[in-house]
Design a protein around this motif. Structure first.
Motif, mmCIF file in Angstrom:
data_model
loop_
_atom_site.group_PDB
_atom_site.id
_atom_site.type_symbol
_atom_site.label_atom_id
_atom_site.label_comp_id
_atom_site.label_asym_id
_atom_site.label_seq_id
_atom_site.Cartn_x
_atom_site.Cartn_y
_atom_site.Cartn_z
ATOM 1 N N GLU A 84 -2.005 -4.032 1.036
ATOM 2 C CA GLU A 84 -2.772 -4.059 -0.203
ATOM 3 C C GLU A 84 -3.087 -2.643 -0.679
ATOM 4 N N PRO A 105 -2.924 -0.948 5.375
ATOM 5 C CA PRO A 105 -2.900 -2.241 4.679
ATOM 6 C C PRO A 105 -1.863 -2.240 3.557
ATOM 7 N N ALA A 140 0.376 -9.279 10.483
ATOM 8 C CA ALA A 140 -0.672 -9.933 9.703
ATOM 9 C C ALA A 140 -1.838 -10.262 10.631
ATOM 10 N N ASP A 141 -3.068 -10.072 10.128
ATOM 11 C CA ASP A 141 -4.229 -10.391 10.944
ATOM 12 C C ASP A 141 -4.629 -11.861 10.753
ATOM 13 N N GLU A 160 -7.591 -3.230 10.872
ATOM 14 C CA GLU A 160 -8.195 -2.863 9.602
ATOM 15 C C GLU A 160 -8.522 -1.376 9.537
ATOM 16 N N GLN A 189 -6.854 -13.156 9.013
ATOM 17 C CA GLN A 189 -7.152 -13.459 7.613
ATOM 18 C C GLN A 189 -5.889 -13.394 6.744
ATOM 19 N N LYS A 190 -4.736 -13.271 7.408
ATOM 20 C CA LYS A 190 -3.427 -13.208 6.749
ATOM 21 C C LYS A 190 -3.280 -11.990 5.839
ATOM 22 N N ARG A 191 -3.987 -10.907 6.194
ATOM 23 C CA ARG A 191 -3.802 -9.631 5.508
ATOM 24 C C ARG A 191 -2.678 -8.877 6.205
ATOM 25 N N ASN A 192 -1.754 -8.328 5.422
ATOM 26 C CA ASN A 192 -0.565 -7.688 5.968
ATOM 27 C C ASN A 192 -0.770 -6.180 6.139
ATOM 28 N N TYR A 193 -0.183 -5.643 7.226
ATOM 29 C CA TYR A 193 -0.320 -4.223 7.532
ATOM 30 C C TYR A 193 1.033 -3.630 7.931
#
Length: 306
Positions: A278, A276, A252-253, A271, A255-259
């Protein structure tokens, strides 16, 4: 979301129940004890038989199984207070062995237990007859009824099955710690799925991406993973089933975006270089890209998200 994320510990249970070539329909055992005239009640008690494969018959009243193979692997346990002397499957004696601890966990039998297994060609009447005899001459018969159906016929009814299997353990970025066993796990799943006696997936519909692949198109790079999701799975139809499996790093980065971390991902450019979650969810949920409506995702990684 219409697909599930399942923890790895339930993986094998899922493959067999959701993707096995054979379906457990209902159970019909026939137990017939032919007891000899003995003075002891124990000597009059016939053996008991329970199947473990192709299905666990514990507490089942009827036994019937659907198969796309002309051969069936049968295994189980027999028990008797006096001891088992012989087990036959379709009239052929099979080798007896001590039951394994896992076998005894799957079925509950008391007395002296023995294990058995055999690879049996299907008979014309579609029945597999298991007979156990004890030292007193008593015998029990259990019948497994088989409904044979060709793979093509089954696919016409239920659709085709597809799988994307990804294993990453060696990363190009030295800032990313390499893993162990991710590739082995991915390959083990692949072997189960394409095995005609187990998963029975068409190998042409299973794509395996691992970091030791010799074909550059089958390396688990960001581009290859996205290409597989966006393009290769476009061949599916609404009746089809898709399995997506990933074993490797998840991250997770800020910004709490998961990869999902591909083999060529860079820790400081997630990114642009990782996959991602998402995006994965978006693709799997888009009928314009993947028309299959039955999708299961298994993510053996941290921060996989949903």
């Amino acid at each position: 979301m219409k697909f599930l994320v399942i923890v790895l510990s339930f993986l094998m249970t899922f493959i067999i129940s959701a993707f096995g070539q054979e379906r457990d329909l209902y159970i019909r055992p026939t137990d017939q004890g032919s007891a000899t005239d003995q003075s002891s009640a124990d000597e009059d008690t016939p053996p008991k038989i329970e199947l473990i494969r192709p299905i666990n018959s514990q507490d089942m009243k009827e036994l019937r199984y659907a198969s796309t193979s002309r051969y069936l692997h049968v295994a189980g346990i027999a028990a008797d207070d006096q001891g088992i002397t012989e087990i036959t499957v379709n009239g052929r004696p099979v080798k007896l062995r001590p039951p394994g601890g896992k076998d005894l966990f799957l079925v509950k039998l008391s007395g002296q237990t023995v294990g058995f297994e055999a690879e049996i060609p299907l008979s014309q009447d579609g029945a597999i007859r298991i007979v156990a005899r004890d030292t007193a001459g008593n015998q029990t018969e259990k019948i497994l009824f088989i409904d044979y159906e060709s793979r093509e016929s089954l696919q016409e009814k239920t659709g085709r099955r597809w799988a994307v299997i990804i294993g990453v353990e060696q990363y190009q970025d030295p800032e990313i710690t390499d893993l162990r066993y991710s590739v082995d796990d991915a390959k083990a799943l692949y072997e189960v799925l394409v095995d005609p006696q187990r998963g029975a997936f068409d190998p042409s519909r299973v794509r395996l991406l691992t970091d030791d692949a010799t074909d550059p198109k089958l390396l688990p790079t960001r581009l290859n993973i996205l290409d597989t999701l966006n393009n290769w799975l476009r061949q599916t139809t609404e009746r089809d089933t898709v399995l997506f499996y990933f074993s490797g790093h998840g991250i997770a980065d800020k910004q709490k975006r998961n990869y999902l971390v591909a083999m060529d991902s860079k820790l400081n450019l997630l990114e642009d270089s990782a996959v991602p979650m998402e995006r994965v969810n978006e693709v799997l949920d888009d009928p314009e890209r993947i028309r299959a409506r039955k999708i299961v995702a298994i993510l053996d990684s941290c921060h996989s998200g949903t």
